[in-house]
Design a protein around this motif. Structure first.
Motif, PDB file in Angstrom:
ATOM      1  N   MET A  34       0.841  -1.200   0.000  1.00  0.00           N
ATOM      2  CA  MET A  34       0.000   0.000   0.000  1.00  0.00           C
ATOM      3  C   MET A  34       0.874   1.247   0.000  1.00  0.00           C
ATOM      4  SD  MET A  34      -3.427  -0.361   0.554  1.00  0.00           S
ATOM      5  CE  MET A  34      -4.555  -1.654   0.992  1.00  0.00           C
ATOM      6  N   HIS A  48      -4.413   8.095   4.278  1.00  0.00           N
ATOM      7  CA  HIS A  48      -4.903   7.683   2.966  1.00  0.00           C
ATOM      8  C   HIS A  48      -4.061   6.498   2.510  1.00  0.00           C
ATOM      9  CE1 HIS A  48      -7.217  11.411   2.545  1.00  0.00           C
ATOM     10  NE2 HIS A  48      -6.161  11.992   3.122  1.00  0.00           N
ATOM     11  N   ASP A  50      -3.577   3.366  -0.685  1.00  0.00           N
ATOM     12  CA  ASP A  50      -3.904   3.072  -2.075  1.00  0.00           C
ATOM     13  C   ASP A  50      -3.005   1.967  -2.602  1.00  0.00           C
ATOM     14  OD1 ASP A  50      -5.155   3.575  -4.629  1.00  0.00           O
ATOM     15  OD2 ASP A  50      -3.353   4.659  -5.220  1.00  0.00           O
ATOM     16  N   ARG A  51      -3.584   1.107  -3.391  1.00  0.00           N
ATOM     17  CA  ARG A  51      -2.869   0.071  -4.134  1.00  0.00           C
ATOM     18  C   ARG A  51      -3.776  -0.359  -5.265  1.00  0.00           C
ATOM     19  NH1 ARG A  51      -2.171  -5.770  -2.278  1.00  0.00           N
ATOM     20  NH2 ARG A  51      -2.671  -6.053  -4.441  1.00  0.00           N
ATOM     21  N   HIS A  55      -8.473   1.283  -2.328  1.00  0.00           N
ATOM     22  CA  HIS A  55      -8.040   2.573  -1.801  1.00  0.00           C
ATOM     23  C   HIS A  55      -9.028   3.007  -0.727  1.00  0.00           C
ATOM     24  CE1 HIS A  55     -10.986   3.791  -4.857  1.00  0.00           C
ATOM     25  NE2 HIS A  55     -11.205   4.844  -4.086  1.00  0.00           N
ATOM     26  N   GLN A  57      -9.318   5.411   3.324  1.00  0.00           N
ATOM     27  CA  GLN A  57      -8.692   6.211   4.369  1.00  0.00           C
ATOM     28  C   GLN A  57      -9.060   5.679   5.742  1.00  0.00           C
ATOM     29  OE1 GLN A  57     -10.145  10.188   3.734  1.00  0.00           O
ATOM     30  NE2 GLN A  57     -11.917   9.877   5.028  1.00  0.00           N
TER      31      GLN A  57
END
Length: 121
Positions: A34, A48, A50-51, A55, A57
């Motif tokens: 991530m 936050h 993301d990958r 995604h 938070q």
């Protein structure tokens, strides 16, 4: 797109909750590839993440963690399993257990299920 929403209350205060969120981000980076960006605030922080395929938070306050994530089509098929592992990892963090060990145990359980399902010993 599948969604995950998890809330965990705590009594840590923002400073200690922030430390746990940093540990959660470290595990997410190392074990789940991530990308994590942490924004500190006066009343709440936002982590936050993301990958590819996911995604969201993690909102960190003095009294709770609130995780909201969106999973792409492929990962969405595994939403319930992913959600249960996130819950388990958050609960272990709140119990002050090692988040790396929690992840390693989850990987070992997953491998054992896969091996049992394929008929291999």
């Amino acid at each position: 797109m599948s969604k995950i929403h998890i809330t965990r209350e705590h009594s840590l205060g923002l400073a200690d909750a922030r430390k746990l969120a940093f540990r959660w981000a470290e595990v997410a980076r190392q074990h789940l590839a991530m990308k994590c960006v942490y924004e500190e605030g006066e009343e709440a922080d936002l982590l936050h993440f993301d990958r590819p395929g996911a995604h969201g938070q993690l909102r960190v306050t003095a009294s709770e963690f609130v995780l909201d994530a969106k999973l792409g089509l492929l990962l969405g098929a595994f939403r319930h399993r992913i959600q249960s592992e996130i819950v388990e990892n958050l609960d272990r963090l709140l119990a002050h257990e090692d988040p790396h060990a929690a992840f390693d145990e989850a990987v070992a359980r997953r491998a054992a299920r896969k091996s049992a399902g394929s008929g291999k010993a």
